[in-house]
Design a protein around this motif. Structure first.
Motif, PDB file in Angstrom:
ATOM      1  N   ARG A  23      -4.876  -2.893  -0.690  1.00  0.00           N
ATOM      2  CA  ARG A  23      -3.581  -2.760   0.029  1.00  0.00           C
ATOM      3  C   ARG A  23      -3.489  -1.846   1.263  1.00  0.00           C
ATOM      4  NH1 ARG A  23       1.027  -5.039  -2.799  1.00  0.00           N
ATOM      5  NH2 ARG A  23       2.361  -3.661  -1.104  1.00  0.00           N
ATOM      6  N   THR A  25      -0.363  -1.501   2.497  1.00  0.00           N
ATOM      7  CA  THR A  25       0.895  -1.003   2.749  1.00  0.00           C
ATOM      8  C   THR A  25       1.187  -0.182   1.375  1.00  0.00           C
ATOM      9  OG1 THR A  25       1.776  -2.928   1.897  1.00  0.00           O
ATOM     10  CG2 THR A  25       1.872  -2.398   4.257  1.00  0.00           C
ATOM     11  N   PRO A  26       1.745   0.908   1.165  1.00  0.00           N
ATOM     12  CA  PRO A  26       2.116   1.385  -0.224  1.00  0.00           C
ATOM     13  C   PRO A  26       2.918   0.324  -1.319  1.00  0.00           C
ATOM     14  CG  PRO A  26       2.922   2.920   1.591  1.00  0.00           C
ATOM     15  CD  PRO A  26       2.511   1.386   2.173  1.00  0.00           C
ATOM     16  N   LEU A  27       2.432   0.504  -2.669  1.00  0.00           N
ATOM     17  CA  LEU A  27       3.108  -0.143  -3.456  1.00  0.00           C
ATOM     18  C   LEU A  27       4.661   0.306  -3.802  1.00  0.00           C
ATOM     19  CD1 LEU A  27       0.114  -0.425  -5.925  1.00  0.00           C
ATOM     20  CD2 LEU A  27       0.827  -2.109  -4.630  1.00  0.00           C
ATOM     21  N   ALA A  28       5.333  -0.772  -4.106  1.00  0.00           N
ATOM     22  CA  ALA A  28       6.719  -0.483  -4.310  1.00  0.00           C
ATOM     23  C   ALA A  28       6.818   0.047  -5.845  1.00  0.00           C
ATOM     24  CB  ALA A  28       7.505  -1.676  -4.017  1.00  0.00           C
ATOM     25  N   PRO A  29       7.892   0.894  -6.260  1.00  0.00           N
ATOM     26  CA  PRO A  29       8.097   1.514  -7.357  1.00  0.00           C
ATOM     27  C   PRO A  29       7.799   0.234  -8.469  1.00  0.00           C
ATOM     28  CG  PRO A  29       9.671   2.522  -5.965  1.00  0.00           C
ATOM     29  CD  PRO A  29       8.902   1.213  -5.238  1.00  0.00           C
ATOM     30  N   GLU A  31       5.539  -2.018  -8.981  1.00  0.00           N
ATOM     31  CA  GLU A  31       4.722  -2.782  -8.232  1.00  0.00           C
ATOM     32  C   GLU A  31       3.309  -2.813  -9.104  1.00  0.00           C
ATOM     33  OE1 GLU A  31       3.583  -5.216  -4.419  1.00  0.00           O
ATOM     34  OE2 GLU A  31       4.577  -3.339  -4.345  1.00  0.00           O
ATOM     35  N   TYR A  35       1.610  -5.631 -11.729  1.00  0.00           N
ATOM     36  CA  TYR A  35       0.310  -6.428 -11.434  1.00  0.00           C
ATOM     37  C   TYR A  35      -0.529  -6.140 -12.582  1.00  0.00           C
ATOM     38  CZ  TYR A  35      -4.228  -7.163  -9.652  1.00  0.00           C
ATOM     39  OH  TYR A  35      -5.552  -7.848  -9.426  1.00  0.00           O
TER      40      TYR A  35
END
Length: 460
Positions: A23, A25-29, A31, A35
């Motif tokens: 990824r 972009t940073p992972l959302a809280p 997320e 996954y």
């Protein structure tokens, strides 16, 4: 466990965590947790195991191992095994089931899975015996693949540019042989297509389709556009090499292959090759016959003119946009590497044992390394086209580069340097590819003019 199985198991583990580690972009809280929970609910064909699922804890452990040791951190520790000639009927039925689940599995992989899964006792299976029984039961690799040939296909398109790159080789046309102008030599096209935009991120003709040519094309594409999230290709020798798997692991790229003998999954790149055959190839042959296009460099210059002056600017039949406009309309930040960093990542690797005099051999050449490495197995990293420089690694630590003692071969025996091209004077005729080159160059001027007009309009 041999190194091949370690590489396969590392590749499987990386495939599950690739959507996280690749990824940009940073992972959302929450997320990541979502996954991992979703991935743990799926069923997989796991190399070296009869299990079909993995737990969230296992996925978390693999993420930790990759972040600590990257690709090498995902490799399991292996064990040796013995073989025999007997095979129980119940074990054969399980072997048939495993083969039908994933036809590309080798007999050695099946034996490993049966023994590690507790289905067969270690040392009771012989590869030749199991292979013979599988053929009799109609479960050979060829039989299973033929039975799957009638399955349908689902259309797929990446959601954004540079999420997925498709690439392949094509045997395109013949040029005058650089060594003998009376003969013809096949020029092979390597192309990388962005799945979303159909933009050709890199295309180049070579004299062969070996691993170094693919590496050269990928390196140039990454330098121009950045690092994509996924590579998608077939099971060709270069594309199935452990070296490519290692490169993807180090770059954080997910490597995917189309199903064996099912090229439909690579439809976009195959359709583009057909367009090359109908649009570029006839024009190139016309110039070849006129003696205006005779070298590989000239052929690649003509290809660049055709791409940027014609293909990238025309409306695509499926997207109803030109590849250039579709690519530019959805710009996104890309991870990048410098040329020096990519050069390090793309180096070839071989393992050798240092003798008691502190020397190692590679490709018939002899090198001297630090004496403290005597009797130890070291990793040699090198550019296959230049064997004068040899990096030396042991236990994850880089030592001083090896010193050349005897250099009988300046490049790896598995590669061939590009031959010197013949020079032929053009006759001055104008053709389609010349017009494409003129349009390509005119675009640079047009972009500058429109920019100046935009500044003038704002001023008013």
């Amino acid at each position: 466990m041999d190194s091949s199985m370690q590489e396969q198991m590392a590749a499987f583990r990386y495939s599950l965590i690739a959507p996280v580690v690749s990824r940009q972009t940073p992972l959302a809280p929450g997320e990541l947790k979502a996954y991992l929970a979703q991935a743990a609910e799926k069923v997989y064909h796991i190399p070296g195991s009869t299990k079909r699922t993995v737990s969230v804890r296992t996925l978390e452990r693999w993420l930790s191992q990759y972040r600590k040791g990257e690709w090498d951190g995902l490799k399991p520790r292996g064990r040796t095994r013995k073989t025999n000639l007997k095979i129980p009927p119940a074990v054969l039925q399980e072997a048939i089931r495993l083969r039908k689940q994933r036809p590309e599995r080798s007999v050695e992989q099946l034996i490993f899975m049966l023994e590690e899964g507790g289905v067969a006792e270690a040392g009771t299976l012989a590869a030749s015996t199991l292979s013979r029984h599988l053929r009799k039961a109609g479960a050979s690799r060829k039989d299973v693949l033929a039975a799957e040939a009638d399955k349908g296909f689902r259309r797929f398109e990446a959601e954004e540019p540079h999420l997925c790159w498709q690439f392949d080789f094509q045997h395109t046309l013949y040029l005058p042989d650089p060594k003998d102008p009376k003969k013809r030599k096949k020029a092979i096209l390597f192309a990388i297509l962005d799945d979303f935009s159909r933009y050709i991120v890199h295309a180049e003709f070579y004299w062969d389709e070996k691993l170094p040519r693919m590496e050269d094309g990928l390196k140039k594409a990454i330098l121009k556009h950045g690092i994509p999230e996924q590579f998608y290709c077939d099971h060709g020798a270069a594309f199935s090499s452990p070296h490519l798997v290692r490169i993807c692991g180090k770059l954080g790229i997910r490597l995917s292959h189309s199903a064996v003998r099912r090229p439909q999954g690579r439809g976009k790149i195959e359709r583009w090759f057909r367009f090359v055959d109908t649009s570029f190839k006839p024009e190139a042959y016309a110039q070849i016959e006129q003696g205006r296009l005779t070298t590989l460099a000239e052929l690649n210059a003509a290809l660049a003119a055709w791409l940027d002056g014609y293909y990238h600017t025309r409306e695509h039949g499926s997207t109803k946009q030109s590849p250039r406009d579709r690519l530019a309309a959805r710009a996104r930040p890309m991870r990048r590497k410098t040329l020096a960093e990519l050069t390090e990542i793309f180096l070839w690797e071989e393992t050798r044992t240092v003798d008691k005099t502190g020397c190692v051999s590679l490709n018939g050449n002899t090198y001297e390394v630090d004496l403290e490495l005597c009797k130890k197995r070291v990793q040699l990293r090198y550019d296959p086209f230049d064997l004068t420089t040899m990096q030396v690694w042991y236990d994850g630590v880089r030592y001083a580069d090896a010193t050349v003692v005897d250099l009988s071969r300046p490049y790896d025996r598995r590669v061939t340097p590009e031959p010197t091209a013949l020079t032929v004077e053009p006759d001055g005729q104008v053709a389609f590819l010349d017009l494409a080159e003129q349009k390509r160059q005119a675009q640079w001027t047009n972009e500058e003019i429109s920019y100046a007009k935009a500044k003038g309009d704002d001023a008013k």
